[in-house]
Write an enzyme that holds these catalytic residues in place. Structure first.
Site, PDB file in Angstrom:
ATOM      1  N   ASP A  31      -9.331  -4.520  -5.982  1.00 43.64           N
ATOM      2  CA  ASP A  31      -8.947  -3.643  -4.880  1.00 43.64           C
ATOM      3  C   ASP A  31      -9.799  -2.376  -4.946  1.00 43.64           C
ATOM      4  O   ASP A  31      -9.597  -1.518  -5.812  1.00 43.64           O
ATOM      5  CB  ASP A  31      -7.461  -3.308  -4.998  1.00 43.64           C
ATOM      6  CG  ASP A  31      -6.896  -2.598  -3.772  1.00 43.64           C
ATOM      7  OD1 ASP A  31      -7.692  -1.967  -3.051  1.00 43.64           O
ATOM      8  OD2 ASP A  31      -5.673  -2.674  -3.549  1.00 43.64           O
ATOM      9  N   HIS A  53      -7.681  -5.297  -1.443  1.00 40.73           N
ATOM     10  CA  HIS A  53      -6.427  -4.677  -1.008  1.00 40.73           C
ATOM     11  C   HIS A  53      -5.592  -5.611  -0.136  1.00 40.73           C
ATOM     12  O   HIS A  53      -4.374  -5.489  -0.076  1.00 40.73           O
ATOM     13  CB  HIS A  53      -6.742  -3.384  -0.247  1.00 40.73           C
ATOM     14  CG  HIS A  53      -5.563  -2.471  -0.074  1.00 40.73           C
ATOM     15  ND1 HIS A  53      -4.795  -2.025  -1.128  1.00 40.73           N
ATOM     16  CD2 HIS A  53      -5.017  -1.913   1.040  1.00 40.73           C
ATOM     17  CE1 HIS A  53      -3.844  -1.229  -0.681  1.00 40.73           C
ATOM     18  NE2 HIS A  53      -3.945  -1.163   0.620  1.00 40.73           N
ATOM     19  N   SER A  97       0.839  -1.186   0.000  1.00 40.92           N
ATOM     20  CA  SER A  97       0.000   0.000   0.000  1.00 40.92           C
ATOM     21  C   SER A  97       0.884   1.250   0.000  1.00 40.92           C
ATOM     22  O   SER A  97       1.643   1.469  -0.939  1.00 40.92           O
ATOM     23  CB  SER A  97      -0.966  -0.038   1.188  1.00 40.92           C
ATOM     24  OG  SER A  97      -1.975   0.928   1.048  1.00 40.92           O
TER      25      SER A  97
END
Length: 721
Positions: free
Chosen positions: A666, A698, A591
């Site tokens: 995601d 995600h 991320s």
């Protein structure tokens, strides 16, 4: 951080794991049950202050129950409810008591929507009569009992409903809810993700009124994702997602009167965001927090439902941004306890009901990290802080007047507390790099330990079988700052040899990876890599948390600049160590960490040989309004801040080995980020590796996904670092 403390931690670490058997960790160990710890699921303190309940799953007979225990003895007193006594053996996964503890709201059969939101089936269970009542014959969201337990408010298909439990009548109180257009009582995607709440309605203190937020998202652009599934044709998931600089939902606040069945719109002068609402102790006074788009002006407003007027009580401003928290407690006189960073560090304040400062309760060059609550009887506040070092958490009590502060936790590491309803007792959860989570009962007035409830010694013993070398804490001085760092070395570390180094980081604003706590999945993978001859290092650079607002907010308007500079400088310094092979330094992250690792191998192409980026942001133009604009303002206002630190614009600098990974479904960091990055790399004629995980969000998990993913990353490092 005090050097003596760090040394003691390191010495303790080595003594715990000495004489181990050197069994090899596998990825199946990392993501299986090998290192699983026990906890206390859904702990709830009962009103009597002497008992608590937990959710217990019985895997043998596939049942679940709410069990009651005595604090003093930790012995089981009673089973409050079991799924075996419910219609269809209803397997509930959540429970919530009514205020008077006469009823339980039980939820199960949940279907996730986004990260926090879900649809579910719910029953109200009467503890005295042992009768379970189905709330609604369809799946609903966020049901909540009224204060007198006579009604349940909930949301179905974006509309608000109230059920009268005495006669079963259901009243629909809004009718305009439409998917991807109007939402009543439930937050939209960006509020859920970035302001951290789903239920956008609240009962007042006597249950006579319901306040709710309405989201008009018709002007918010739509985002769509292909869902491949197993069918002949893929489907699409379409939802409203406001990207940086684009339109957000228009929000409005409303109050529904249960008796008159009328709804009033609250006059708030067109607030941009309404991140929190909460009724005060006065049944007609609702507190509302509003934010401007830049999120650097926060207003606390009191709305009087009796005469439909609003009054500004408190305004907080900041050159960067003002954080929104749940730290708000109203006292009997409607004065309130509040936390703020206005002194440069997060501290506790006491204000009158008119917004006049009565007292700054805590102060110092350290952060309050959790506010636990206020005991009316003793006039004591309970909280967690990093007063003893930014990687350490302790539990404290202090008087409302700011006097008589006491440290209630004793062990060095990470301590957190769950207090009994009357604040006479608390269950402390403690862990460190040498102690897996341990739950103990303590007396609140002085912190004295009364009883151990749960320990995870078997997990420690299991880890010892692998002979791993625990984390070593230290600091590294780069770019004028002493940054917190941990290091994991190979089991058979030899200072006369040279080792490759893998750096792990997240680096997002206010985050922390370097902390004295027990290990998580990534840590066990790092131990596995250390067994295979890697040194693994983590550095919390500028912009991370718990070292004051100035340190945290230095990255404002330039995400990815100072954080990347710190990782590059740290890598260079590590490369000067006699046992580090400076030509074999890699970096990875997920991320925000993937955004960082991508930038690091590009901007630091002379330093990093390899990088792994999982689910990375590659341009903040692709990310949501609330998070991105909080730190960057809008792309229209700050185009250079968005582009100069976007890895997309630096692909020509790639020299090392780069692995790019993303899930196709995601909903948070869209796979668009990776696809645009791939195209930029292709057009720059750069060779790299990439993997897309179909229909994964995600977190990229499910079935064997994590095992396959981490196997891929492990093999990449073996071949390229």
């Amino acid at each position: 951080m005090r050097k003596l403390l760090v040394s003691l931690l390191i010495l303790s670490s080595f003594s715990v794991f000495v004489n181990a058997q050197n069994q090899q960790i596998t990825i199946e160990d990392v993501f299986g049950s090998t290192f699983r710890t026990r906890g206390m699921d859904a702990l709830h303190s009962l009103n009597n202050g002497t008992q608590y309940t937990v959710l217990q799953h019985n895997r043998k007979n596939n049942s679940v129950s709410v069990e009651m225990y005595n604090y003093a003895t930790s012995t089981q007193v009673a089973t409050v409810v079991s799924s075996s006594n419910l219609p269809g053996n209803f397997y509930f996964t959540s429970y919530e008591f009514s205020n008077d503890e006469s009823k339980l709201l039980l939820g199960g059969a949940s279907e996730p929507i986004y990260r926090h939101s879900q649809l579910g089936t719910y029953y109200v269970y009467d503890i005295k009569t042992k009768v379970a009542t189905l709330v609604f014959d369809k799946k609903i969201q966020e049901p909540t009992l009224s204060p007198d337990a006579s009604k349940v408010a909930f949301v179905h298909n974006n509309n608000m409903y109230v059920k009268d439990l005495s006669n079963g009548a259901v009243k629909q109180i809004t009718t305009d809810g439409v998917k991807n257009q109007i939402i009543n009582g439930i937050t939209d995607w960006v509020y859920e993700e970035e302001f951290g709440f789903v239920r956008a309605f609240e009962w007042n203190t006597n249950g006579s009124k319901l306040a709710f937020i309405r989201f008009d998202e018709r002007e918010v652009p739509e985002f769509s994702m292909d869902i491949y599934g197993n069918g002949l044709y893929p489907t699409q998931q379409v939802f409203k997602y406001p990207k940086a600089g684009e339109a957000n939902s228009n929000v409005s606040l409303h109050v529904y009167d249960i008796s008159s069945k009328e709804t009033v719109t609250v006059a708030l002068d067109n607030p941009y965001y309404i991140p929190r609402i909460k009724w005060t102790n006065e049944s007609n006074i609702l507190s509302v927090r509003t934010l401007n788009r830049h999120q650097n002006e926060l207003d606390l407003i009191f709305y009087n439902a009796a005469n439909n007027t609003s009054e500004l009580i408190l305004k907080e401003t900041d050159k960067a941004y003002v954080d929104v928290t749940d730290d708000l407690t109203f006292l009997a006189d409607n004065s309130f306890i509040w936390t703020s960073e206005k002194s440069g560090h997060n501290h506790i304040y006491h204000y009158s009901k008119t917004g006049k400062l009565i007292n700054q309760v805590t102060s110092g060059n350290w952060e309050v990290t959790s506010y636990y609550g206020y005991d009316v009887k003793s006039k004591q506040i309970f909280y967690q802080s990093v007063e003893n070092g930014s990687i350490i958490r302790d539990v404290y009590t202090i008087g409302l007047n700011g006097k008589n502060k006491k440290r209630l936790s004793a062990e060095i590491g990470t301590n957190s507390a769950k207090f009994s309803a009357n604040f006479s007792l608390f269950i402390n959860t403690y862990s460190s790099i040498t102690t897996p989570p341990r739950y103990t009962l303590h007396r609140s007035k002085d912190g004295k330990m009364l009883k151990e409830i749960v320990n995870n010694t078997p997990v420690l013993e299991k880890l010892m079988e692998f002979g791993v070398t625990p984390k070593e804490f230290s600091t590294i001085s780069v770019n004028g700052y002493d940054l917190n760092m941990w290091t994991i070395k190979p089991n058979d570390f030899n200072p006369d040899k040279k080792y490759p180094v893998l750096m792990f980081q997240y680096s997002g604003p206010g985050s922390q990876q370097v902390a004295n706590r027990w290990y998580s999945g990534n840590d066990y993978w790092h131990f596995m890599l250390a067994q295979q001859g890697y040194i693994v290092v983590c550095v919390d650079g500028r912009g991370t948390g718990f070292k004051g607002a100035k340190f945290k907010k230095i990255t404002q308007k330039e995400l990815g600049k100072f954080e990347v500079e710190d990782q590059i400088a740290a890598a260079k310094k590590l490369g000067e160590l006699p046992y580090v092979d400076a030509n074999r330094i890699g970096i990875w992250g997920w991320s925000y960490g993937g955004f960082m690792s991508s930038n690091a191998i590009l901007k630091g192409n002379e330093v990093f040989k390899a990088a792994i980026a999982v689910a990375p942001v590659t341009s903040w133009r692709f990310y949501d309004t609330v998070y991105t604009e909080r730190y960057m303002t809008t792309p229209q206002e700050n185009p250079s801040g968005y582009d100069q630190n976007s890895p997309i614009y630096h692909v020509d600098k790639l020299k090392g080995n780069y692995l790019l990974i993303h899930g196709s479904a995601d909903d948070n960091v869209h796979v668009q980020n990776t696809m645009v990055m791939i195209e930029a790399l292709v057009q720059a004629n750069k060779q790299f590796e990439w993997a897309i995980y179909p229909d994964k969000n995600h977190g990229i998990y499910g079935g064997n996904t994590r095992i396959q993913l981490y196997t891929k990353m492990t093999e990449f490092l073996k071949e390229n670092l």
